[in-house]
Design a protein around this motif. Structure first.
Motif, PDB file in Angstrom:
ATOM      1  N   PRO A   1       0.825  -1.214   0.000  1.00  0.00           N
ATOM      2  CA  PRO A   1       0.000   0.000   0.000  1.00  0.00           C
ATOM      3  C   PRO A   1       0.861   1.267   0.000  1.00  0.00           C
ATOM      4  O   PRO A   1       1.967   1.262   0.536  1.00  0.00           O
ATOM      5  N   PHE A   2       0.332   2.345  -0.576  1.00  0.00           N
ATOM      6  CA  PHE A   2       1.102   3.595  -0.664  1.00  0.00           C
ATOM      7  C   PHE A   2       1.419   4.166   0.706  1.00  0.00           C
ATOM      8  O   PHE A   2       2.311   5.000   0.852  1.00  0.00           O
ATOM      9  N   THR A   3       0.702   3.743   1.717  1.00  0.00           N
ATOM     10  CA  THR A   3       0.944   4.272   3.063  1.00  0.00           C
ATOM     11  C   THR A   3       2.320   3.860   3.593  1.00  0.00           C
ATOM     12  O   THR A   3       2.742   4.347   4.631  1.00  0.00           O
ATOM     13  N   PHE A   4       3.008   2.985   2.867  1.00  0.00           N
ATOM     14  CA  PHE A   4       4.352   2.574   3.285  1.00  0.00           C
ATOM     15  C   PHE A   4       5.457   3.446   2.679  1.00  0.00           C
ATOM     16  O   PHE A   4       6.634   3.157   2.881  1.00  0.00           O
ATOM     17  N   TYR A   5       5.098   4.468   1.930  1.00  0.00           N
ATOM     18  CA  TYR A   5       6.136   5.298   1.309  1.00  0.00           C
ATOM     19  C   TYR A   5       7.154   5.841   2.327  1.00  0.00           C
ATOM     20  O   TYR A   5       8.352   5.848   2.042  1.00  0.00           O
ATOM     21  N   PRO A   6       6.694   6.304   3.509  1.00  0.00           N
ATOM     22  CA  PRO A   6       7.689   6.816   4.469  1.00  0.00           C
ATOM     23  C   PRO A   6       8.739   5.757   4.849  1.00  0.00           C
ATOM     24  O   PRO A   6       9.903   6.077   5.058  1.00  0.00           O
ATOM     25  N   ARG A   7       8.343   4.536   4.881  1.00  0.00           N
ATOM     26  CA  ARG A   7       9.286   3.460   5.196  1.00  0.00           C
ATOM     27  C   ARG A   7      10.331   3.343   4.068  1.00  0.00           C
ATOM     28  O   ARG A   7      11.513   3.160   4.325  1.00  0.00           O
ATOM     29  N   ILE A   8       9.865   3.455   2.828  1.00  0.00           N
ATOM     30  CA  ILE A   8      10.799   3.366   1.696  1.00  0.00           C
ATOM     31  C   ILE A   8      11.758   4.565   1.733  1.00  0.00           C
ATOM     32  O   ILE A   8      12.949   4.426   1.478  1.00  0.00           O
ATOM     33  N   ILE A   9      11.219   5.727   2.078  1.00  0.00           N
ATOM     34  CA  ILE A   9      12.083   6.917   2.181  1.00  0.00           C
ATOM     35  C   ILE A   9      13.180   6.656   3.209  1.00  0.00           C
ATOM     36  O   ILE A   9      14.354   6.960   2.981  1.00  0.00           O
ATOM     37  N   SER A  10      12.813   6.045   4.335  1.00  0.00           N
ATOM     38  CA  SER A  10      13.830   5.788   5.366  1.00  0.00           C
ATOM     39  C   SER A  10      14.858   4.765   4.871  1.00  0.00           C
ATOM     40  O   SER A  10      16.039   4.886   5.166  1.00  0.00           O
ATOM     41  N   TRP A  11      14.438   3.776   4.083  1.00  0.00           N
ATOM     42  CA  TRP A  11      15.413   2.822   3.517  1.00  0.00           C
ATOM     43  C   TRP A  11      16.362   3.521   2.562  1.00  0.00           C
ATOM     44  O   TRP A  11      17.551   3.226   2.515  1.00  0.00           O
ATOM     45  N   LEU A  12      15.810   4.452   1.764  1.00  0.00           N
ATOM     46  CA  LEU A  12      16.647   5.137   0.780  1.00  0.00           C
ATOM     47  C   LEU A  12      17.625   6.104   1.457  1.00  0.00           C
ATOM     48  O   LEU A  12      18.717   6.338   0.956  1.00  0.00           O
ATOM     49  N   MET A  13      17.216   6.647   2.616  1.00  0.00           N
ATOM     50  CA  MET A  13      18.043   7.655   3.267  1.00  0.00           C
ATOM     51  C   MET A  13      19.016   7.073   4.277  1.00  0.00           C
ATOM     52  O   MET A  13      19.890   7.791   4.776  1.00  0.00           O
ATOM     53  N   SER A  14      18.834   5.801   4.614  1.00  0.00           N
ATOM     54  CA  SER A  14      19.642   5.272   5.702  1.00  0.00           C
ATOM     55  C   SER A  14      20.125   3.857   5.414  1.00  0.00           C
ATOM     56  O   SER A  14      19.333   2.928   5.260  1.00  0.00           O
ATOM     57  N   ARG A  15      21.429   3.715   5.368  1.00  0.00           N
ATOM     58  CA  ARG A  15      22.021   2.388   5.184  1.00  0.00           C
ATOM     59  C   ARG A  15      21.676   1.509   6.389  1.00  0.00           C
ATOM     60  O   ARG A  15      21.418   0.323   6.265  1.00  0.00           O
ATOM     61  N   ARG A  16      21.659   2.159   7.547  1.00  0.00           N
ATOM     62  CA  ARG A  16      21.360   1.410   8.768  1.00  0.00           C
ATOM     63  C   ARG A  16      19.933   0.834   8.724  1.00  0.00           C
ATOM     64  O   ARG A  16      19.698  -0.297   9.141  1.00  0.00           O
ATOM     65  N   ALA A  17      19.004   1.618   8.219  1.00  0.00           N
ATOM     66  CA  ALA A  17      17.608   1.130   8.114  1.00  0.00           C
ATOM     67  C   ALA A  17      17.541  -0.082   7.192  1.00  0.00           C
ATOM     68  O   ALA A  17      16.837  -1.065   7.469  1.00  0.00           O
ATOM     69  N   ARG A  18      18.319  -0.038   6.113  1.00  0.00           N
ATOM     70  CA  ARG A  18      18.329  -1.180   5.178  1.00  0.00           C
ATOM     71  C   ARG A  18      18.934  -2.398   5.853  1.00  0.00           C
ATOM     72  O   ARG A  18      18.432  -3.521   5.720  1.00  0.00           O
ATOM     73  N   GLU A  19      20.018  -2.162   6.604  1.00  0.00           N
ATOM     74  CA  GLU A  19      20.669  -3.294   7.267  1.00  0.00           C
ATOM     75  C   GLU A  19      19.744  -3.943   8.293  1.00  0.00           C
ATOM     76  O   GLU A  19      19.738  -5.156   8.459  1.00  0.00           O
TER      77      GLU A  19
END
Lengths: 570, 193
Positions: free
Chosen positions: A388-406
């Motif tokens: 769902p589009f409501t997860f966009y903020p989560r994707i933004i955090s993955w794109l902005m943070s290597r730690r979030a991806r890890e």
């Protein structure tokens, strides 16, 4: 009402503004040089980020397909509902929210323009009815034209200009904005229980190949001067090894490009970036696609990021949906839209521990991070297909943070983690780049001159997020980023405050953008190259379940119409 | 609900203990439909009767009861244990049609009668009917006659006809039906010789 937004950190990539502290003045629904401070409503944005309103280039939010999804999934609505307030209407739905709720949720995240990318022309009336009921956001919708019989006939006979006139008529008749192509030729083949296997496979009966359809419609797009490029869902989507088809698809129109302008948009590219020849050895093809995109300027992409959650997949790609049904064993819908296209719906759960799903998650982010120029790739989940589009903020955090991806990588399937390229990617997007992938880039790709930026004269669609880029390090404090982008401190639409701290405070109607070809605007008159009206009427009587007279949507049918007047070279 | 205890004096409406993960609910009265819907653990005891869809998922969902215990001292309605994936349901009275429909695993014990179509579409799991049933659906095949069945450590004495099905869904569910209470099913015995 005039507004003055003071002291915000402004990110406006189209005008090259990168986090400068400045004031914005709004009057009459547009950005202006200045307003009378005493009379204006002042918003103190100190310590906050100010961006243009978010733009979603690809999100399935309205139409018969979405509505069938709602009907198919009562369980999707059971635990996610919003009660009525004095301003908002009640609504339900998690992966396929009801129309009003869709508008409110986009506005809460600071989005103000959305594109419904998949409209069977036959269902255009229904789509516009639902878009009317999607408040606040402005919208546009793309008719599916890649498997339309007349289009295939014209292209088969090499009649590009005739096809252009017919497409122009179709876009105006359905009040569409761009040419959408889904699995070109494959949907027609699906009518015969088949699919096309490659770009040069023949479409049954029509004796035409997907390559000819894509090239033909790309030429048509240029003749018509449409603001957006052709919007392509590739052949072999969702099949291992399809990254080659994707690269071939991008390459097949390379010679049609003039200057550096993009001429093709590959949508939800993640689903078209699989390497390998079976699900067991499926791998990421993101690196190869990124390499191609980095060295060519005629193509733009959107991510189609996968989220580990329960969602509903829906697309016009009937054969792919059938495959998905076979893979999941879940309930499903498959439909042949007479003469025009097909469609399918299958509820789906992406699981962290599934090798394939975890690899898909990785591919989406790899694409966004390996493509150097953020103006070429935009943030989407192909709502609700990837999530769902409501997860966009989560994707933004993955794109902005290597730690979030890890953090997420630690939880996914071990084999997928070992093969993922993400651990080797250090890149972290800045707020400026996020502003590009979520609004400015999309506005540019869609040819929206008054949106996606905050220059004087632009529509006053503004999102203010409560996060201080000088104090917060998004790389470390990615949760704060996620929180901020989930609930905009202010969303301003057309100069009016519509959401404040995640609460809807105003729900005006959004406008429907559609293309009006000035030199062909009379739909009910004959045009020398197009099929004559009598012939169209006869064909409708022969092939369709509706009459020609009920097919064409008059402008008066749109609640708030916003025609974009352009002149086609026909 | 994940832990604790709730005692209800009187009747309750629909969706009692939905998605419950632990704890105990006792109802000294009747419960309406969807009691223990999608239940994952814990215990529900209804001392009166219950409605339809006991342990069943919400409309549209495939995730039925996966754990825990539901005891109904009276009767229950239709589609008891629909799409059940685990856990135990014990009904001391009778049940109506489509007992354990599309069941994937778990155990349902019915001390009374069943109105019919027991186990339709079941893939696995066990259904034990101690009372009368008008007929067995044709996509079940008789497997054996068993002297008794164990349910949660409790031995239920028979003898029982044991059927396997639902073959239409490639199922391997076990349907035990009391031999004594169902003399009209004795014609199945010839297939065992």
């Amino acid at each position: 009402m005039s507004l003055l937004i003071k002291n915000g950190f402004v990110y406006d990539p189209i005008n090259g503004v990168d986090g400068e502290v400045m004031d914005l003045a709004v009057e009459g629904g547009r950005i202006v040089e200045e307003v009378n401070e005493r009379e204006a409503h002042v918003i103190d944005a100190s310590g906050m980020i100010v961006m243009p309103g978010g733009i979603d280039i690809h999100t399935h939010i309205a139409g018969a397909e979405v509505n069938s999804g709602r009907l198919l999934r009562p369980e999707d609505h059971a635990y996610d509902f919003e009660p009525k307030t004095p301003i908002t209407r009640s609504g339900v739905g998690r992966s396929i929210p009801s129309t009003f709720t869709t508008g409110y949720r986009y506005a809460r995240m600071g989005y103000t323009f959305v594109c419904n990318p998949s409209m069977p022309p036959l269902e255009a009336r229904h789509t516009h009815e639902e878009l009317e009921d999607t408040p606040i956001v402005d919208k546009a919708t793309f008719p599916l034209l890649g498997d339309w019989w007349f289009v295939l006939e014209y292209l088969r006979d090499g009649l590009i200009r005739e096809c252009a006139e017919h497409v122009a008529w179709m876009i105006m008749a359905t009040k569409g904005y761009a040419i959408k192509i889904v699995n070109p030729g494959g949907l027609e083949a699906w009518g015969f229980g088949r699919n096309v296997r490659d770009l040069d496979d023949q479409v049954p009966y029509f004796n035409i190949t997907p390559r000819e359809i894509i090239r033909g419609l790309c030429m048509v797009n240029r003749i018509l001067n449409l603001p957006h490029t052709i919007h392509v869902h590739t052949n072999r989507l969702g099949q291992p090894g399809n990254y080659i088809t994707t690269i071939k698809t991008m390459d097949c129109v390379r010679d049609l490009a003039v200057s550096d302008r993009p001429i093709i948009h590959i949508t939800h590219c993640q689903f078209s970036a699989f390497k390998g020849d079976s699900w067991a050895n499926m791998r990421s093809g993101a690196e190869d696609i990124a390499k191609y995109v980095n060295s060519h300027s005629h193509v733009t992409l959107d991510m189609g990021q996968v989220i580990f959650t329960d969602t509903t997949t829906m697309t016009a790609d009937g054969p792919w949906q059938y495959t998905l049904y076979e893979l999941s064993g879940n309930k499903w819908v498959n439909h042949d839209v007479e003469v025009e296209t097909s469609s399918g719906i299958v509820p789906f759960r992406y699981r962290r521990k599934s090798y394939v799903h975890a690899t898909m998650w990785s591919i989406g982010l790899e694409l966004a991070l390996l493509i150097n120029d953020p103006w070429k790739i935009y943030l989407t989940t192909d709502h609700p297909n990837g999530g769902p589009f409501t997860f966009y903020p989560r994707i933004i955090s993955w794109l902005m943070s290597r730690r979030a991806r890890e953090k997420t990588l630690e939880k996914i399937n071990r084999k997928a983690r070992a093969r993922s390229l993400l651990p080797s990617i250090d890149r972290e997007l800045t707020f400026y780049e996020i502003a590009i992938v979520t609004r400015a880039g999309q506005a540019k790709a869609l040819g929206l001159r008054s949106k996606g930026h905050l220059g004087v004269g632009a529509d006053a669609d503004i999102a203010i997020y409560n996060i201080n880029p000088r104090e917060i390090d998004p790389s470390k404090d990615y949760r704060a980023v996620r929180r901020a982008f989930s609930k905009a401190a202010y969303t301003i639409k057309g100069g009016r405050i519509v959401a404040k701290d995640g609460e809807i405070v105003g729900a005006p109607d959004g406008r429907t953008f559609w293309i009006n070809f000035e030199n062909m605007s009379d739909l009910n008159c004959d045009h020398p190259r197009r099929k004559s009206l009598d012939e169209l009427r006869r064909k409708f009587r022969e092939y369709w379940t509706v009459e020609y007279e009920n097919y064409v949507i008059p402008e008066s049918y749109l609640k708030v119409s916003k025609p974009i007047n352009i002149r086609a070279e026909v | 609900m994940s832990k604790g205890r709730v005692i209800v004096e009187g009747n309750v409406g629909m969706h009692l203990g939905e998605d419950m993960r632990g704890g105990e609910i006792i109802v000294n009265g009747n419960a309406d439909s969807w009691a223990g819907g999608s239940m994952r653990g814990g215990r529900i005891e209804i001392r009166g009767s219950a409605g339809d869809y006991i342990g069943a998922p919400y409309r549209g969902s495939g995730e039925g009861m996966s754990g825990g215990l539901i005891i109904i001292c009276g009767d229950a309605g239709r589609e008891v244990g629909c799409l059940m994936r685990g856990g135990t349901i014990k009904v001391y009275g009778s049940v109506r049609h489509f007992l354990g429909v599309n069941m994937l695993d778990g155990t349902i014990l019915v001390r009374g009668d069943c109105a019919g179509e027991a186990g339709a579409g079941m893939r696995n799991g066990r259904i034990i009917i101690c009372g009368w049933i008008p007929s067995i659906i044709p996509t079940f095949t008789i497997d054996s006659i068993r002297p008794s069945v164990d349910v949660d450590g409790e031995r239920i004495t028979g003898p029982f006809y044991r059927f396997i099905g639902d073959i239409a869904d490639n199922g391997e569910g076990k349907l035990f039906v009391s031999k004594a209470a169902n003399p009209h099913l004795s014609h199945y015995e010839k297939y065992l010789q």
